[in-house]
Design a protein around this motif. Structure first.
Motif, PDB file in Angstrom:
ATOM      1  N   PHE A 652       6.803 -11.448 -13.512  1.00 14.39           N
ATOM      2  CA  PHE A 652       8.213 -11.831 -13.368  1.00 14.39           C
ATOM      3  C   PHE A 652       9.084 -11.087 -14.383  1.00 14.39           C
ATOM      4  O   PHE A 652      10.127 -10.523 -14.035  1.00 14.39           O
ATOM      5  N   ALA A 653       8.653 -11.092 -15.656  1.00 11.94           N
ATOM      6  CA  ALA A 653       9.462 -10.462 -16.704  1.00 11.94           C
ATOM      7  C   ALA A 653       9.572  -8.954 -16.494  1.00 11.94           C
ATOM      8  O   ALA A 653      10.642  -8.363 -16.688  1.00 11.94           O
ATOM      9  N   ALA A 654       8.479  -8.322 -16.104  1.00 12.72           N
ATOM     10  CA  ALA A 654       8.505  -6.867 -15.902  1.00 12.72           C
ATOM     11  C   ALA A 654       9.452  -6.482 -14.767  1.00 12.72           C
ATOM     12  O   ALA A 654      10.226  -5.525 -14.875  1.00 12.72           O
ATOM     13  N   LEU A 655       9.404  -7.251 -13.666  1.00 11.56           N
ATOM     14  CA  LEU A 655      10.242  -6.932 -12.506  1.00 11.56           C
ATOM     15  C   LEU A 655      11.695  -7.343 -12.691  1.00 11.56           C
ATOM     16  O   LEU A 655      12.620  -6.585 -12.377  1.00 11.56           O
ATOM     17  N   LEU A 656      11.909  -8.556 -13.210  1.00  5.75           N
ATOM     18  CA  LEU A 656      13.239  -9.167 -13.164  1.00  5.75           C
ATOM     19  C   LEU A 656      14.018  -9.020 -14.465  1.00  5.75           C
ATOM     20  O   LEU A 656      15.244  -8.944 -14.443  1.00  5.75           O
ATOM     21  N   TRP A 657      13.316  -8.988 -15.599  1.00  8.24           N
ATOM     22  CA  TRP A 657      14.000  -8.791 -16.880  1.00  8.24           C
ATOM     23  C   TRP A 657      14.114  -7.305 -17.210  1.00  8.24           C
ATOM     24  O   TRP A 657      15.192  -6.813 -17.505  1.00  8.24           O
ATOM     25  N   ALA A 661      10.326  -0.604 -11.797  1.00 11.06           N
ATOM     26  CA  ALA A 661      10.057  -0.386 -10.377  1.00 11.06           C
ATOM     27  C   ALA A 661       8.756  -1.079  -9.995  1.00 11.06           C
ATOM     28  O   ALA A 661       7.836  -1.189 -10.812  1.00 11.06           O
ATOM     29  N   ILE A 662       8.701  -1.554  -8.746  1.00 10.00           N
ATOM     30  CA  ILE A 662       7.500  -2.262  -8.291  1.00 10.00           C
ATOM     31  C   ILE A 662       6.259  -1.402  -8.486  1.00 10.00           C
ATOM     32  O   ILE A 662       5.207  -1.888  -8.929  1.00 10.00           O
ATOM     33  N   ALA A 663       6.363  -0.122  -8.193  1.00 10.75           N
ATOM     34  CA  ALA A 663       5.208   0.771  -8.340  1.00 10.75           C
ATOM     35  C   ALA A 663       4.715   0.818  -9.784  1.00 10.75           C
ATOM     36  O   ALA A 663       3.504   0.871 -10.043  1.00 10.75           O
ATOM     37  N   ASP A 664       5.654   0.804 -10.755  1.00  7.56           N
ATOM     38  CA  ASP A 664       5.266   0.830 -12.169  1.00  7.56           C
ATOM     39  C   ASP A 664       4.555  -0.455 -12.572  1.00  7.56           C
ATOM     40  O   ASP A 664       3.579  -0.425 -13.333  1.00  7.56           O
ATOM     41  N   VAL A 665       5.052  -1.601 -12.083  1.00  5.13           N
ATOM     42  CA  VAL A 665       4.419  -2.880 -12.411  1.00  5.13           C
ATOM     43  C   VAL A 665       3.025  -2.946 -11.796  1.00  5.13           C
ATOM     44  O   VAL A 665       2.070  -3.433 -12.418  1.00  5.13           O
ATOM     45  N   VAL A 666       2.893  -2.461 -10.581  1.00  6.31           N
ATOM     46  CA  VAL A 666       1.578  -2.419  -9.928  1.00  6.31           C
ATOM     47  C   VAL A 666       0.590  -1.637 -10.791  1.00  6.31           C
ATOM     48  O   VAL A 666      -0.542  -2.073 -11.029  1.00  6.31           O
ATOM     49  N   THR A 667       1.025  -0.489 -11.304  1.00  5.39           N
ATOM     50  CA  THR A 667       0.142   0.362 -12.106  1.00  5.39           C
ATOM     51  C   THR A 667      -0.167  -0.272 -13.464  1.00  5.39           C
ATOM     52  O   THR A 667      -1.331  -0.371 -13.868  1.00  5.39           O
ATOM     53  N   LYS A 668       0.863  -0.721 -14.173  1.00 10.02           N
ATOM     54  CA  LYS A 668       0.689  -1.226 -15.539  1.00 10.02           C
ATOM     55  C   LYS A 668      -0.094  -2.528 -15.575  1.00 10.02           C
ATOM     56  O   LYS A 668      -0.846  -2.785 -16.517  1.00 10.02           O
ATOM     57  N   GLY A 670      -2.179  -3.644 -13.104  1.00 13.31           N
ATOM     58  CA  GLY A 670      -3.445  -3.570 -12.405  1.00 13.31           C
ATOM     59  C   GLY A 670      -3.511  -4.230 -11.044  1.00 13.31           C
ATOM     60  O   GLY A 670      -4.585  -4.693 -10.631  1.00 13.31           O
ATOM     61  N   PHE A 671      -2.382  -4.286 -10.336  1.00 13.73           N
ATOM     62  CA  PHE A 671      -2.392  -4.852  -8.988  1.00 13.73           C
ATOM     63  C   PHE A 671      -2.855  -3.808  -7.973  1.00 13.73           C
ATOM     64  O   PHE A 671      -2.636  -2.608  -8.160  1.00 13.73           O
ATOM     65  N   ASN A 672      -3.446  -4.274  -6.889  1.00 10.61           N
ATOM     66  CA  ASN A 672      -3.921  -3.380  -5.837  1.00 10.61           C
ATOM     67  C   ASN A 672      -2.811  -3.174  -4.801  1.00 10.61           C
ATOM     68  O   ASN A 672      -2.909  -3.618  -3.655  1.00 10.61           O
ATOM     69  N   GLY A 673      -1.728  -2.551  -5.237  1.00  7.90           N
ATOM     70  CA  GLY A 673      -0.615  -2.264  -4.348  1.00  7.90           C
ATOM     71  C   GLY A 673       0.473  -3.317  -4.392  1.00  7.90           C
ATOM     72  O   GLY A 673       0.322  -4.404  -4.957  1.00  7.90           O
ATOM     73  N   LYS A 674       1.616  -2.997  -3.765  1.00  8.97           N
ATOM     74  CA  LYS A 674       2.773  -3.894  -3.739  1.00  8.97           C
ATOM     75  C   LYS A 674       2.466  -5.239  -3.087  1.00  8.97           C
ATOM     76  O   LYS A 674       2.872  -6.290  -3.616  1.00  8.97           O
ATOM     77  N   PRO A 675       1.761  -5.303  -1.934  1.00 16.53           N
ATOM     78  CA  PRO A 675       1.495  -6.609  -1.325  1.00 16.53           C
ATOM     79  C   PRO A 675       0.768  -7.564  -2.265  1.00 16.53           C
ATOM     80  O   PRO A 675       1.078  -8.763  -2.294  1.00 16.53           O
ATOM     81  N   ALA A 676      -0.187  -7.044  -3.059  1.00 18.94           N
ATOM     82  CA  ALA A 676      -0.917  -7.904  -3.994  1.00 18.94           C
ATOM     83  C   ALA A 676       0.016  -8.462  -5.067  1.00 18.94           C
ATOM     84  O   ALA A 676      -0.104  -9.626  -5.471  1.00 18.94           O
ATOM     85  N   LEU A 677       0.955  -7.646  -5.542  1.00 13.35           N
ATOM     86  CA  LEU A 677       1.933  -8.107  -6.536  1.00 13.35           C
ATOM     87  C   LEU A 677       2.823  -9.193  -5.947  1.00 13.35           C
ATOM     88  O   LEU A 677       3.038 -10.245  -6.575  1.00 13.35           O
TER      89      LEU A 677
END
Length: 695
Positions: A652-657, A661-668, A670-677
């Protein structure tokens, strides 16, 4: 002896120094004009190829070092180094420049007679003195301390035309012949070890350490050249381009033009931002790169050589070992260490190297890690006048500060002896320093001057806390108060996490209460570990600098603790800071999400309406896209953040505060793509006690 005889004798000594493969340290006391005239004659007679000159009155043919920095001198060489100390003695540059003198070279210090010099001001240390002290009149203790140690060294001492002390010549060095391009067998062994990093298993980094002048950086360049010849791509990073020059120079000298593009230098911050790949990463002068950055490098690349000065004027190498070795043991247990002992530029018993190490306390003292909890400890405070008779204790303190902080340098030793506004608070047991803190007395700025700071019309040296309060926090009246800043705190590595640091801070607070100090403060390169330590000690954050430190890539955090002041004042400054940081988090792109959550606090919280909650319910069930409810998720998170676990707060903090970018949060994260996030956000929402969907 006559002038002619003395100059002839100096030439004979220098020739003998070349035969013994040492540098010739000469200290010449006397009248300034007379000595300068004799040196001019000496230089005409000897015609040295490269003369370095530190101080005033540099002749046209000499390279003037006065405007240089210590790191600009790394890797450079000279035949003669003249230090004209009549108008000032810059300890940092004297220590750094000594490493430039080649075997057979002359290191020549020109100075007034010791009994006069030790009582004179030292204008070259004006950058160490806080307002309102004037370096042209202030008499510190560094020169007296340094001269006491100097007279105990194996050097040639002259006064006018008289020889006061002769050199005790070391045995001639015998070294085994080594085939080019190597100078010593140890250097050749180091190059072989670097090759093994490339050819062997991944994740087995090499840590290459040495004192200055051992050919460590040259070994990096030699190995890089050999690897480039077989098509390997090598990256080189260092604290600054200057620190990488020696390795690059050796590479260029040994490498065919068509292969020179295979070694690429990149600053470490650019390196971490890039997605570049390489067969090998070389990190030179790694001690000057803080551990958090080295850790990122370690995870980013699979084949790495970390090279660093073990100790020297930089005063950082041993701390690098102790801080970084534990992390390597945990994450790369198969790492290897190699230490180069044999000097390249001069022999092991070089009297100049021993003089510099001894006089600037660069020899690491024995670790004071023996601590008996059942036996009593003592707190003791020292100011600049207390060290003259206690060089062994000062050696312990300076060694410990060097271990604990990557930027501790010779200038810090000089400041301890010259700056009356610095005090060292120590925790001792059986005369062993277990922990120490460096405290700067600041503030008490006149009202008119504080107003000038507030209006950006003045900056005061040595008053970082007052400067920040008056200018950045717009509270000039606080700069008028008595303030103490804890500049550094250090605990023996073997005794960390035993509560000794907290004991020391509690004692400093007691001292501050006794002396009517308004506030205690500290400023440091922000990491999660350090923030948690200072927060546990009762300090509160009030300002975060917007630029990162060049050496560490860390933002500087200022924290305060109320002493005589009303605690509500510090609380209000902290709340003001937290709200302002929340509004400006995009200004801090390198701030970790964990620290953003710890430091920032949203304002203007408004409850969600029933209709808004229903939209979030639909999102949690996969019936609303993230983009349509993003603004509602922000408000919901701000209302209920404290009820979420730490790992739930992060996306939440990474995306909203921080608006990553969603792609950066996925990478940092460790999510398996945008749908998993998105599914994780929805799951947290569904399972939250604070989310009550309407019936």
């Amino acid at each position: 002896m006559t002038q002619q005889q003395l100059l002839a004798q100096l030439q004979q000594w220098q020739q003998r120094a070349a035969q013994h493969h040492i540098r010739l340290p000469v200290v010449w006391q006397g009248d300034k004009d007379s000595l300068l005239a004799q040196i001019a004659t000496l230089l005409q007679l000897t015609q040295p190829e490269q003369v370095y000159w530190l101080g005033a009155d540099a002749p046209p043919a000499a390279t003037d070092l006065s405007a240089k920095t210590a790191y600009q001198l790394l890797g450079t060489e000279c035949d003669t180094l003249v230090i004209n100390a009549f108008n000032g003695f810059n300890a940092d540059l004297v220590a750094a420049s000594a490493g430039c003198v080649k075997a057979g070279g002359l290191w020549l210090l020109l100075c007034p007679p010791f009994e006069l010099w030790q009582h004179q001001p030292n204008p070259a240390h004006k950058h160490l003195l806080p307002y309102p002290l004037d370096a042209s009149t202030h008499q510190g203790q560094f020169l007296s301390f340094w001269l006491t140690l100097l007279q105990q060294q194996n050097i040639i001492l002259l006064r006018d035309q008289q020889l006061l002390q002769q050199l005790i010549w070391p045995e001639r060095a015998t070294t085994a012949q080594t085939a080019a391009p190597y100078i010593t067998a140890e250097q050749q062994h180091a190059v072989t070890a670097i090759h093994r990093v490339v050819s062997g298993h991944r994740r087995r980094p090499l840590v290459l350490t040495a004192n200055r002048g051992r050919g460590k950086s040259a070994a990096l360049g030699i190995a890089a050249s050999q690897l480039a010849e077989v098509g390997k791509h090598i990256l080189l990073t260092a604290p600054s381009p200057n620190a990488a020059q020696t390795a690059q120079l050796h590479f260029l000298q040994l490498t065919a033009a068509e292969n020179q593009h295979l070694l690429q230098f990149m600053p470490f911050d650019a390196l971490l931002r890039s997605d570049i790949k390489a067969d090998l990463l070389l990190v030179d002068e790694a001690a000057a790169i803080p551990t958090p950055v080295l850790q990122q490098i370690l995870h980013r690349f699979s084949r790495i050589v970390f090279a660093s000065t073990e100790h020297g004027y930089e005063g950082t190498g041993r701390g690098f070992q102790l801080r970084f070795q534990q992390y390597l043991n945990e994450y790369n247990p198969d790492w290897r260490k190699l230490h180069i002992q044999q000097p390249v530029r001069y022999q092991a018993d070089d009297p100049l190297e021993q003089t510099i190490f001894n006089c600037f306390l660069l020899q690491q003292s024995a670790s004071g890690s023996e601590y008996d909890r059942q036996k009593p400890t003592q707190f003791q405070c020292f100011t600049y006048t207390d060290w003259i008779g206690q060089p062994a204790l000062l050696q312990q303190v300076f060694s410990l500060l060097s271990l604990a902080h990557y930027q501790t340098q010779v200038r810090d030793l000089a400041a301890l002896l010259d700056n009356p506004q610095l005090k060292v608070v120590t925790l001792l047991q059986n005369n062993n320093v277990l922990a120490c803190a460096l405290v700067s007395k600041e503030g008490e700025i006149p009202t008119q001057l504080a107003a000038q700071i507030y209006r950006s019309e003045r900056r005061l040296q040595g008053h970082l806390l007052a400067q920040n309060l008056a200018f950045h926090l717009a509270r000039p009246e606080l700069a008028e108060q008595r303030l103490w800043r804890v500049m550094r705190i250090a605990v023996q590595p073997g005794l960390q996490r035993c509560g000794l640091g907290m004991q020391l801070l509690q004692h400093i607070r007691q001292l501050a209460q006794q002396q009517d100090v308004f506030c205690l403060g500290t400023s440091y390169g922000l990491t999660t570990e350090l923030f948690e330590f200072w927060h546990r000690a009762g300090y509160q954050p009030v300002r975060l600098g917007t630029s990162t430190d060049k050496a560490s890539s860390e933002y500087s955090l200022l924290m305060l603790q109320a002493v005589k002041s009303d605690k509500q004042l510090v609380d209000s400054l902290q709340q003001q800071f937290a709200t302002l940081l929340y509004q400006n988090l995009q200004t801090y792109p390198l701030l970790s999400t964990e620290l953003a959550i710890s430091l920032a606090e949203p304002d203007n919280l408004t409850a969600l309406t029933t209709a808004e909650i229903d939209q979030l319910r639909l999102f949690s069930l996969g019936q609303r896209p993230y983009e349509l409810v993003q603004h509602l998720l922000l408000r919901w998170f701000n209302l209920h953040k404290s009820g979420l676990a730490a790992d739930q707060q992060l996306p939440f903090a990474a995306l909203l505060w921080q608006r990553y970018a969603i792609a950066d949060v996925v990478t940092k994260q460790g999510f398996n793509g945008k749908p998993a996030l998105i599914q994780r956000l929805a799951q947290i929402l569904r399972n939250s006690d604070n989310f009550l969907p309407p019936c």
